[in-house]
Enzyme design. Structure first.
Site, short mmCIF file in Angstrom:
data_model
loop_
_atom_site.label_atom_id
_atom_site.label_comp_id
_atom_site.label_asym_id
_atom_site.label_seq_id
_atom_site.Cartn_x
_atom_site.Cartn_y
_atom_site.Cartn_z
N VAL A 1 0.76 -1.32 -0.19
CA VAL A 1 0.34 -0.20 0.00
C VAL A 1 0.57 1.31 0.16
O VAL A 1 1.98 1.13 0.84
CB VAL A 1 -1.10 0.26 1.10
CG1 VAL A 1 -1.61 1.33 1.21
CG2 VAL A 1 -2.01 -1.18 1.51
N ASP B 1 -11.56 -10.89 8.09
CA ASP B 1 -10.21 -10.29 8.90
C ASP B 1 -10.34 -9.29 9.31
O ASP B 1 -9.57 -8.16 9.39
CB ASP B 1 -8.52 -10.07 7.41
CG ASP B 1 -7.64 -10.78 8.08
OD1 ASP B 1 -7.69 -11.54 8.84
OD2 ASP B 1 -6.33 -10.55 7.35
#
Length: 375
Positions: free
Chosen positions: A81, A189
């Site tokens: 990211v 998650d």
């Protein structure tokens, strides 16, 4: 219970590493051994920039999907990211770039694209918004909202989280999950790394990359992950997520939230025979019931919706029954009654001389009248 027919298929032994795997899983990975692929990716990650940091595929100044890369932010299981900028809109964004090794594998590419579609249907203040996604130069990318803040993991690591902070953040997580679940999205998650908090205290859930889209008869939406795949972070996963992946639903997210909530309150994970939060730290014992119910192993014994958890945390304490006024004790009236009696008695005593004189005068008058009558 229906068994997965793939479990009955013979396993294949890899000639390179000697480990076994199911052919169907290998077909999703381009026909190669999944163990060798995992090792190859790990070796690729170990390459660094000379200072022990893994080398990201893009550098500052590179462009991808019309955005300019500014700096790498984090590396996850599927890629890196970056902080980036959209020149045309003059806004800062985050761009998630899938690992180049995975980009060529159809299974992972499809999962990445489905992550974008899963996020595209979500528009909520507590969910990281997706702006764009696509393919370019052999890379898959996802352009997302930039959250100017930090992750819950970093806050926990710094020890700067109080019980009041936890009670402010958990309802926001509940709002995000309640909304996502209503859209048919299960995150799968939930963990501190995927919970971002901006400088204003606004919380946002990120990384729906392993989200499982519930199939809907009206929309025709499909599953993001295969029902037999175990997806998530072990310490935060619900028991059914680890044991029976075909039975996972939105309540798995509620269990994960319970783990995060416990960690926010105590700084530890609820492993083994763990103490209640109030036994670890100074918090209201009423939080114990909420946390323990969220962490029930049986999904049917947990809260069934995220909104129920929020309600349990934010509902005002039940008002105590109004006290019935006590009947005044007789002694309370005694001063008034006794005072009146004393006043009456005093008046009576004071009037005795007058009465006596009046009575005496009457007898004297009567005696004089008697004399007059007989003389």
């Amino acid at each position: 219970m229906n068994q997965d027919p793939r479990n009955d298929q013979p396993e294949t032994t890899c000639p390179d590493c000697g480990k076994t795997y199911q052919p169907d899983l290998a077909s999703g990975l381009g026909g190669g051994c999944p163990h060798c692929l995992a090792r190859m990716l790990a070796q690729e990650t170990e390459k660094d920039d000379g200072e022990g940091n893994p080398s990201p595929p893009l550098a500052a100044g590179d462009t991808l999907g019309g955005v300019e890369i500014l700096a790498p932010l984090a590396r996850g299981g599927m890629g890196v990211v970056y902080k980036a900028r959209q020149p045309e809109l003059n806004r800062v964004v985050a761009i998630k770039v899938i690992d180049a090794k995975l980009a060529g594998v159809p299974e992972f590419t499809q999962r990445f694209e489905r992550e974008a579609r899963a996020l595209a249907v979500l528009n909520h203040p507590n969910v990281v918004q997706v702006f764009d996604y696509g393919h370019e130069d052999g890379l898959c990318y996802l352009v997302m909202e930039w959250v100017d803040g930090t992750s819950l993991r970093e806050i926990l690591a710094a020890g700067h989280l109080s019980a009041d902070d936890a009670l402010r953040y958990v309802p926001q997580i509940c709002d995000a999950l309640e909304y996502a679940h209503a859209q048919g999205v299960v995150h799968r998650d939930i963990k501190p790394e995927n919970i971002l908090i901006d400088r204003e205290g606004q919380l946002k859930i990120a990384d729906f990359g392993i989200a499982r889209m519930r199939s809907d008869e009206q929309t025709g939406q499909e599953f993001v992950t295969e029902a037999s795949q175990v997806m998530g972070s072990p310490h935060y996963m619900a028991p059914e997520q680890q044991q029976h992946t075909d039975r996972v639903d939105h309540r798995a997210d509620l269990y994960s939230l319970g783990v995060v909530f416990y960690e926010m309150l105590t700084g530890e994970l609820p492993l083994g025979r763990f103490p209640t939060p109030s036994q670890r730290v100074k918090v209201d014992v009423t939080l114990d019931e909420v946390v323990l119910k969220t962490l029930e192993h049986d999904p049917n014994r947990r809260y069934q919706r995220a909104s129920e958890i929020k309600q349990a945390l934010t509902a005002p304490v039940a008002a105590a029954p109004a006290a019935v006024p006590a009947t005044p004790a007789p002694a309370a009236n005694r001063p008034h009654i006794t005072g009146f009696a004393w006043w009456s008695l005093a008046c009576a005593v004071a009037s005795l001389p007058v009465l006596w004189e009046m009575t005496r005068a009457w007898f004297i008058d009567a005696e004089e009248l008697g004399r007059s009558f007989f003389t």
